[in-house]
Write a protein that holds these residues in place. Sequence first.
Motif, PDB file in Angstrom:
ATOM      1  N   ALA A  12       0.802   4.099  -2.828  1.00 36.57           N
ATOM      2  CA  ALA A  12       0.512   5.495  -2.498  1.00 36.57           C
ATOM      3  C   ALA A  12       1.584   6.437  -3.027  1.00 36.57           C
ATOM      4  O   ALA A  12       1.310   7.587  -3.376  1.00 36.57           O
ATOM      5  N   GLU A  13       2.832   5.920  -3.091  1.00 35.16           N
ATOM      6  CA  GLU A  13       3.935   6.744  -3.606  1.00 35.16           C
ATOM      7  C   GLU A  13       3.945   6.800  -5.131  1.00 35.16           C
ATOM      8  O   GLU A  13       4.744   7.472  -5.731  1.00 35.16           O
ATOM      9  N   ARG A  14       3.080   6.009  -5.765  1.00 36.07           N
ATOM     10  CA  ARG A  14       2.944   5.984  -7.209  1.00 36.07           C
ATOM     11  C   ARG A  14       4.262   5.673  -7.914  1.00 36.07           C
ATOM     12  O   ARG A  14       4.820   6.491  -8.605  1.00 36.07           O
ATOM     13  N   ASP A  16      -4.289   9.654   7.491  1.00 36.78           N
ATOM     14  CA  ASP A  16      -5.056   8.784   6.600  1.00 36.78           C
ATOM     15  C   ASP A  16      -4.181   7.750   5.897  1.00 36.78           C
ATOM     16  O   ASP A  16      -4.693   6.892   5.179  1.00 36.78           O
ATOM     17  N   ARG A  17      -2.860   7.836   6.083  1.00 38.26           N
ATOM     18  CA  ARG A  17      -1.949   6.892   5.453  1.00 38.26           C
ATOM     19  C   ARG A  17      -1.313   6.007   6.504  1.00 38.26           C
ATOM     20  O   ARG A  17      -0.726   6.493   7.466  1.00 38.26           O
ATOM     21  N   ARG A  42       0.827  -1.208   0.000  1.00 35.88           N
ATOM     22  CA  ARG A  42       0.000   0.000   0.000  1.00 35.88           C
ATOM     23  C   ARG A  42       0.864   1.262   0.000  1.00 35.88           C
ATOM     24  O   ARG A  42       0.533   2.257  -0.651  1.00 35.88           O
ATOM     25  N   GLU A  43       1.978   1.216   0.724  1.00 34.34           N
ATOM     26  CA  GLU A  43       2.862   2.365   0.787  1.00 34.34           C
ATOM     27  C   GLU A  43       3.458   2.659  -0.585  1.00 34.34           C
ATOM     28  O   GLU A  43       3.523   3.809  -1.012  1.00 34.34           O
TER      29      GLU A  43
END
Length: 203
Positions: free
Chosen positions: A81-83, A127-128, A77-78
């Motif tokens: 989120a960092e794309r 939220d992360r 997920r991390e």
Amino acid sequence: MYPPSEGESAEDDRTNDLELADISDADGVIELVIVVDSSTIIEIKKRVPADQQWDVYDQMLTLVRQGRLAFPSQVKRELAAERHPDMPGPWCARAYRERQHADPIDETLAEILPFIEQVVDANADPDREPADPYVAAMAWELIGRGYDVAVATDDVVDRLPLKISLRSACEGLGIAVWTCDTFVEWVRSTAAESELDDEEIGA
């Protein structure tokens, strides 16, 4: 299994000089498991020449399938989120489906909370969900199951008073820590050893 009490030395047999190739016993049972953090998965792109990266990530995928390499879902997920649309993101998404070790349970996180609560940046987006506490908790659970364990992370600098590094949290628990160079060396040496074993079997 209990974490070291406050003031107690966490030093034990889980030192940073774990033999890189000592991954299984004579019966082929996995003894050494590496829990990898997002920072090291990303750092590979900086440390490994571009024309060799595919091989390293491919070897890592094999290690995930074998149960020798692990990471909690929060790492996936991390990275999402960092794309990271290039190798780190797609690799982690694929490797996630091949994992052999489950995410740590809430009770483990509570057990080691005094050691991991400061790895979360005090100013982090609420939220992360940060992966670092779960990396340490997964390593702790695997140790409790009898494995030799090291955490591969390049989060090695404390940024007090905001947070401590994942390395500091792991060292407090007596968990060995490898940075990217050591991790890549292990990946390559393990792959080479596996290829040699396959050749001997086929001979």
